[in-house]
Design a protein around this motif. Structure first.
Motif, PDB file in Angstrom:
ATOM      1  N   ASP A 176       0.858  -1.195   0.000  1.00 40.05           N
ATOM      2  CA  ASP A 176       0.000   0.000   0.000  1.00 40.05           C
ATOM      3  C   ASP A 176       0.891   1.242   0.000  1.00 40.05           C
ATOM      4  O   ASP A 176       1.141   1.836   1.051  1.00 40.05           O
ATOM      5  CB  ASP A 176      -0.906  -0.027   1.242  1.00 40.05           C
ATOM      6  CG  ASP A 176      -1.985   1.045   1.213  1.00 40.05           C
ATOM      7  OD1 ASP A 176      -2.348   1.491   0.104  1.00 40.05           O
ATOM      8  OD2 ASP A 176      -2.468   1.431   2.293  1.00 40.05           O
ATOM      9  N   PRO A 177       1.389   1.647  -1.155  1.00 42.65           N
ATOM     10  CA  PRO A 177       2.370   2.735  -1.216  1.00 42.65           C
ATOM     11  C   PRO A 177       1.785   4.094  -0.844  1.00 42.65           C
ATOM     12  O   PRO A 177       0.615   4.365  -1.094  1.00 42.65           O
ATOM     13  CB  PRO A 177       2.821   2.720  -2.676  1.00 42.65           C
ATOM     14  CG  PRO A 177       1.668   2.129  -3.421  1.00 42.65           C
ATOM     15  CD  PRO A 177       1.072   1.105  -2.487  1.00 42.65           C
ATOM     16  N   ASP A 178       2.595   4.904  -0.207  1.00 41.10           N
ATOM     17  CA  ASP A 178       2.214   6.286   0.059  1.00 41.10           C
ATOM     18  C   ASP A 178       3.473   7.127   0.226  1.00 41.10           C
ATOM     19  O   ASP A 178       4.589   6.587   0.303  1.00 41.10           O
ATOM     20  CB  ASP A 178       1.294   6.410   1.294  1.00 41.10           C
ATOM     21  CG  ASP A 178       1.949   5.968   2.589  1.00 41.10           C
ATOM     22  OD1 ASP A 178       3.118   6.314   2.824  1.00 41.10           O
ATOM     23  OD2 ASP A 178       1.291   5.280   3.385  1.00 41.10           O
ATOM     24  N   THR A 179       3.310   8.430   0.267  1.00 41.13           N
ATOM     25  CA  THR A 179       4.464   9.329   0.290  1.00 41.13           C
ATOM     26  C   THR A 179       5.196   9.309   1.627  1.00 41.13           C
ATOM     27  O   THR A 179       6.418   9.489   1.659  1.00 41.13           O
ATOM     28  CB  THR A 179       4.025  10.767  -0.014  1.00 41.13           C
ATOM     29  OG1 THR A 179       2.982  11.150   0.890  1.00 41.13           O
ATOM     30  CG2 THR A 179       3.512  10.883  -1.434  1.00 41.13           C
ATOM     31  N   ASN A 180       4.481   9.091   2.722  1.00 42.44           N
ATOM     32  CA  ASN A 180       5.132   9.092   4.036  1.00 42.44           C
ATOM     33  C   ASN A 180       6.142   7.954   4.132  1.00 42.44           C
ATOM     34  O   ASN A 180       7.302   8.165   4.522  1.00 42.44           O
ATOM     35  CB  ASN A 180       4.089   8.965   5.146  1.00 42.44           C
ATOM     36  CG  ASN A 180       4.722   9.001   6.527  1.00 42.44           C
ATOM     37  OD1 ASN A 180       5.435   9.932   6.873  1.00 42.44           O
ATOM     38  ND2 ASN A 180       4.477   7.974   7.318  1.00 42.44           N
ATOM     39  N   GLN A 207       7.149  14.001  -8.396  1.00 41.05           N
ATOM     40  CA  GLN A 207       6.515  13.927  -9.716  1.00 41.05           C
ATOM     41  C   GLN A 207       5.073  13.432  -9.634  1.00 41.05           C
ATOM     42  O   GLN A 207       4.435  13.230 -10.670  1.00 41.05           O
ATOM     43  CB  GLN A 207       7.327  13.020 -10.642  1.00 41.05           C
ATOM     44  CG  GLN A 207       8.722  13.531 -10.947  1.00 41.05           C
ATOM     45  CD  GLN A 207       8.699  14.885 -11.645  1.00 41.05           C
ATOM     46  OE1 GLN A 207       7.858  15.145 -12.515  1.00 41.05           O
ATOM     47  NE2 GLN A 207       9.610  15.765 -11.249  1.00 41.05           N
ATOM     48  N   GLY A 208       4.570  13.242  -8.411  1.00 45.64           N
ATOM     49  CA  GLY A 208       3.171  12.870  -8.235  1.00 45.64           C
ATOM     50  C   GLY A 208       2.844  11.435  -8.591  1.00 45.64           C
ATOM     51  O   GLY A 208       1.705  11.137  -8.958  1.00 45.64           O
ATOM     52  N   ARG A 209       3.794  10.536  -8.465  1.00 41.14           N
ATOM     53  CA  ARG A 209       3.564   9.147  -8.855  1.00 41.14           C
ATOM     54  C   ARG A 209       3.032   8.289  -7.711  1.00 41.14           C
ATOM     55  O   ARG A 209       2.744   7.117  -7.912  1.00 41.14           O
ATOM     56  CB  ARG A 209       4.865   8.531  -9.378  1.00 41.14           C
ATOM     57  CG  ARG A 209       5.468   9.251 -10.586  1.00 41.14           C
ATOM     58  CD  ARG A 209       6.614   8.451 -11.181  1.00 41.14           C
ATOM     59  NE  ARG A 209       7.316   9.218 -12.200  1.00 41.14           N
ATOM     60  CZ  ARG A 209       8.524   9.749 -12.033  1.00 41.14           C
ATOM     61  NH1 ARG A 209       9.160   9.585 -10.897  1.00 41.14           N
ATOM     62  NH2 ARG A 209       9.098  10.443 -13.018  1.00 41.14           N
ATOM     63  N   LEU A 210       2.920   8.840  -6.514  1.00 43.61           N
ATOM     64  CA  LEU A 210       2.479   8.058  -5.360  1.00 43.61           C
ATOM     65  C   LEU A 210       1.230   8.677  -4.738  1.00 43.61           C
ATOM     66  O   LEU A 210       1.040   9.896  -4.801  1.00 43.61           O
ATOM     67  CB  LEU A 210       3.587   8.011  -4.296  1.00 43.61           C
ATOM     68  CG  LEU A 210       4.847   7.218  -4.638  1.00 43.61           C
ATOM     69  CD1 LEU A 210       5.884   7.416  -3.550  1.00 43.61           C
ATOM     70  CD2 LEU A 210       4.518   5.749  -4.798  1.00 43.61           C
ATOM     71  N   PRO A 211       0.374   7.854  -4.116  1.00 45.60           N
ATOM     72  CA  PRO A 211      -0.778   8.410  -3.388  1.00 45.60           C
ATOM     73  C   PRO A 211      -0.312   9.359  -2.301  1.00 45.60           C
ATOM     74  O   PRO A 211       0.623   9.066  -1.555  1.00 45.60           O
ATOM     75  CB  PRO A 211      -1.428   7.156  -2.778  1.00 45.60           C
ATOM     76  CG  PRO A 211      -1.008   6.032  -3.659  1.00 45.60           C
ATOM     77  CD  PRO A 211       0.375   6.373  -4.116  1.00 45.60           C
ATOM     78  N   GLY A 212      -0.937  10.524  -2.236  1.00 44.81           N
ATOM     79  CA  GLY A 212      -0.563  11.525  -1.245  1.00 44.81           C
ATOM     80  C   GLY A 212       0.485  12.513  -1.715  1.00 44.81           C
ATOM     81  O   GLY A 212       0.923  13.377  -0.957  1.00 44.81           O
ATOM     82  N   SER A 213       0.895  12.393  -2.990  1.00 48.11           N
ATOM     83  CA  SER A 213       1.939  13.288  -3.513  1.00 48.11           C
ATOM     84  C   SER A 213       1.490  14.744  -3.570  1.00 48.11           C
ATOM     85  O   SER A 213       2.321  15.654  -3.652  1.00 48.11           O
ATOM     86  CB  SER A 213       2.374  12.838  -4.913  1.00 48.11           C
ATOM     87  OG  SER A 213       2.996  11.580  -4.877  1.00 48.11           O
TER      88      SER A 213
END
Length: 282
Positions: A176-180, A207-213
């Motif tokens: 479950d990828p996220d920016t944190n 570059q906005g490739r992850l949820p929360g970017s």
């Protein structure tokens, strides 16, 4: 009607027992010390023991009495039903973190991860109800696994075991990828002087490739970490204690779950070919 609205507005349960009085002191009167007294009365009197114990521990943490809250949970959780044990464990993990009891925190997180791969999490259900800032929502086993791995990675970071933390964060990101977690993973790589790898991960955030970017705080942190990759003056930091804490059964169990949840390109995910030995840290 007015009395009913009072309970709704202040989120205080109805009744006149010690647990209700404790919640009134906590939420309406803002008397946290008084709330603890009433919570103890509720626990000793058998009035909603599981809720009283959990809520009292949270209040004690606010009062910087986290060590006392830990002992209370350990002493009285046996009076609570099975379905309450998971939430008590979550409170206990936060208390260990507050007290700096990292080894205890790691052990409990591993225990909860074992329950997940053994199919015993959430009392066998695929989701559980949770509450945050007064709002209820459902949490899946997949989300809970990623959250626990993130907490485990953070605990390893407190022990300056950045190699162990790196591997745990990589597993969490696969689920479950996220920016944190991405920023924490990048920090682990920076601490190991692996700047190019860290820049690649931080670039995904920026570059906005992850949820929360799109979260300004995440972007700011990513930018700050990116600036650290420009300095190669410091040698890699060595861990405080053993690099790996081997538990092959747990690692294998989680790998099986990750292969179910993460997109598969082969029978064994490529990233695990790269980190097969460090995966045993769990």
């Amino acid at each position: 009607m007015e009395k009913d609205m009072f309970h709704v507005i202040h989120k205080v349960p109805c009744g006149d027992g010690p647990y209700v009085k404790a919640k009134h002191a906590q939420l309406v009167e803002k008397d946290l010390e008084g709330a603890v007294v009433w919570f103890w009365k509720a626990i000793n009197g058998g009035d909603r023991v599981d809720s009283a114990l959990k809520d009292m521990a949270v209040v004690m943490k606010q009062l910087d009495r986290a060590a006392e809250a830990i002992e209370a949970i350990k002493s009285f959780r046996g009076r609570c039903p099975k379905q309450s044990q998971n939430s008590l464990d979550n409170v206990l993990i936060d208390l260990y973190k507050k007290c700096g009891q990292v080894d205890e925190q790691i052990a409990l997180i591993k225990q909860k991860l074992r329950l997940i791969y053994q199919g015993e999490a959430f009392n066998g259900r695929p989701t559980k109800k949770a509450r945050s800032h007064g709002k209820k929502f459902h949490v899946s086993v997949k989300q809970e696994t990623s959250r626990l791995l993130g907490n485990l990675g953070w605990a390893y970071m407190q022990k300056t075991n950045y190699m162990a933390a790196e591997m745990v964060y990589k597993k969490a990101q696969m689920i479950d990828p996220d920016t944190n977690k991405a920023c924490n993973l990048a920090l682990c790589l920076i601490k190991q002087a692996r700047f190019d790898e860290a820049r690649s991960i931080l670039d995904d955030v920026l570059q906005g490739r992850l949820p929360g970017s799109d979260d300004p705080r995440s972007r700011k942190r990513a930018e700050e970490l990116l600036s650290e990759t420009g300095s190669r003056q410091h040698p890699p930091l060595l861990p405080d204690g053993p690099v790996f804490d081997i538990d092959g059964e747990l690692a294998d169990g989680l790998d099986r779950l990750i292969q179910e949840w993460a997109p598969l390109r082969s029978k064994r995910l490529p990233i695990f070919e790269e980190i097969s030995l460090p995966s045993e840290i769990i």
